[in-house]
Design an enzyme around this catalytic site. Structure first.
Site, PDB file in Angstrom:
ATOM      1  N   MET A   1      46.037  42.650  26.557  1.00  0.00           N
ATOM      2  CA  MET A   1      45.543  41.625  25.526  1.00  0.00           C
ATOM      3  C   MET A   1      45.902  41.755  24.130  1.00  0.00           C
ATOM      4  O   MET A   1      46.006  43.019  23.430  1.00  0.00           O
ATOM      5  CB  MET A   1      43.939  41.809  25.666  1.00  0.00           C
ATOM      6  N   CYS A   2      46.214  40.795  23.310  1.00  0.00           N
ATOM      7  CA  CYS A   2      46.459  40.657  21.913  1.00  0.00           C
ATOM      8  C   CYS A   2      47.770  41.305  21.615  1.00  0.00           C
ATOM      9  O   CYS A   2      48.466  42.257  22.364  1.00  0.00           O
ATOM     10  CB  CYS A   2      45.374  41.498  21.378  1.00  0.00           C
ATOM     11  N   ARG A   3      48.295  41.178  20.474  1.00  0.00           N
ATOM     12  CA  ARG A   3      49.622  41.345  19.698  1.00  0.00           C
ATOM     13  C   ARG A   3      49.107  41.589  18.315  1.00  0.00           C
ATOM     14  O   ARG A   3      48.717  40.570  17.841  1.00  0.00           O
ATOM     15  CB  ARG A   3      50.730  40.738  20.210  1.00  0.00           C
TER      16      ARG A   3
END
Length: 260
Positions: free
Chosen positions: A1-3
């Protein structure tokens, strides 16, 4: 999840770092190449940057996907900076916090982002949350795991810990309370970048004296990108990068007394 991605170096337009590269954060919102958990980062985004002569960063955050925001496209074209932190979000759990849950979180001169998830949230950190002063809990920007992790880091910074010590100790504390958590943290004060690799990918690109970029994944195919080993603390400026292995966790670690 997320960058997420952080940059310190020569002044550049936001778009040169976040939009124009072939695998920039903009594209990572729907087509990340190295993301191990989740596939689309469309639950919000944000960018924080520093203007010359002002130690307090500005932020632009939204609850929707980065590709749908035409105002950001204009900002990215004209705003220039020598330091930034930006992130695109894939929410772990549904919530009503909207853009308040999107990184970067900010206080004083710092910008912060968390790529990962706290296992067993929120119950796993109930005891740990009580180590914070009540005012810090009431001041949380959002009711998610990243906001609480940020509060734990910030309490240490305000108590006088170095950036690296605050990040390393918070990762150890959270990982002990919630085993299996993914805790890739990213922090900048406009001159330095501090990051942890703990359960997810982290890379850096370093041109001594010109720029340092730290990111969840490379934004282009430059062969100078380097993979950061898991369970590592990274401390960087535009002139140097230092990698330090994070110590094994003490499984008997217990929450400390409330910080004042």
């Amino acid at each position: 999840m997320c960058r997420h991605v952080a940059y310190v170096g020569d002044e550049e337009a936001l778009g040169r770092l976040l939009v124009e590269p072939p695998h920039a954060l903009y594209r990572q919102s729907w087509a990340p190449r190295h993301q191990r958990y989740g596939t689309v980062n469309a639950d919000g985004f944000g960018v924080g940057w520093y203007a010359p002569g002002d130690p307090v960063p500005a932020r632009y955050r939204r609850a929707g996907p980065i590709w749908a925001d035409q105002s950001f496209a204009d900002l990215a074209r004209v705003v220039r900076t020598g330091a930034l932190l930006a992130a695109v979000r894939d929410a772990t759990l549904a919530g009503a916090d909207a853009e308040a849950a999107a990184a970067p979180f900010a206080a004083e001169r710092w910008l912060f982002s968390h790529n990962g998830a706290v296992s067993g949230w929120p119950h796993s950190l109930a005891a740990l949350s009580r180590t914070l002063p009540p005012a810090d809990l009431l001041a949380l920007e959002a009711r998610n795991d990243s906001a609480l992790v940020w509060a734990l880091v910030l309490a240490r910074l305000r108590a006088g810990d170095t950036d690296g010590q605050a990040m390393a100790d918070t990762v150890a504390e959270v990982a002990s309370a919630a085993p299996g958590s993914r805790l890739n943290l990213l922090l900048t004060d406009g001159a330095t970048i501090t990051a942890t690799a703990w359960g997810d990918t982290l890379w850096y690109l370093h041109e001594p004296g010109r720029r340092t970029v730290v990111a969840s994944e490379p934004y282009d195919d430059d062969p100078r990108w380097r993979d950061v080993p898991d369970r590592t603390l990274l401390a960087a400026t535009r002139t140097e990068v230092l990698l330090t292995p994070l110590k094994d966790l003490d499984e008997d670690a217990s929450p400390k007394e409330p910080r004042t």
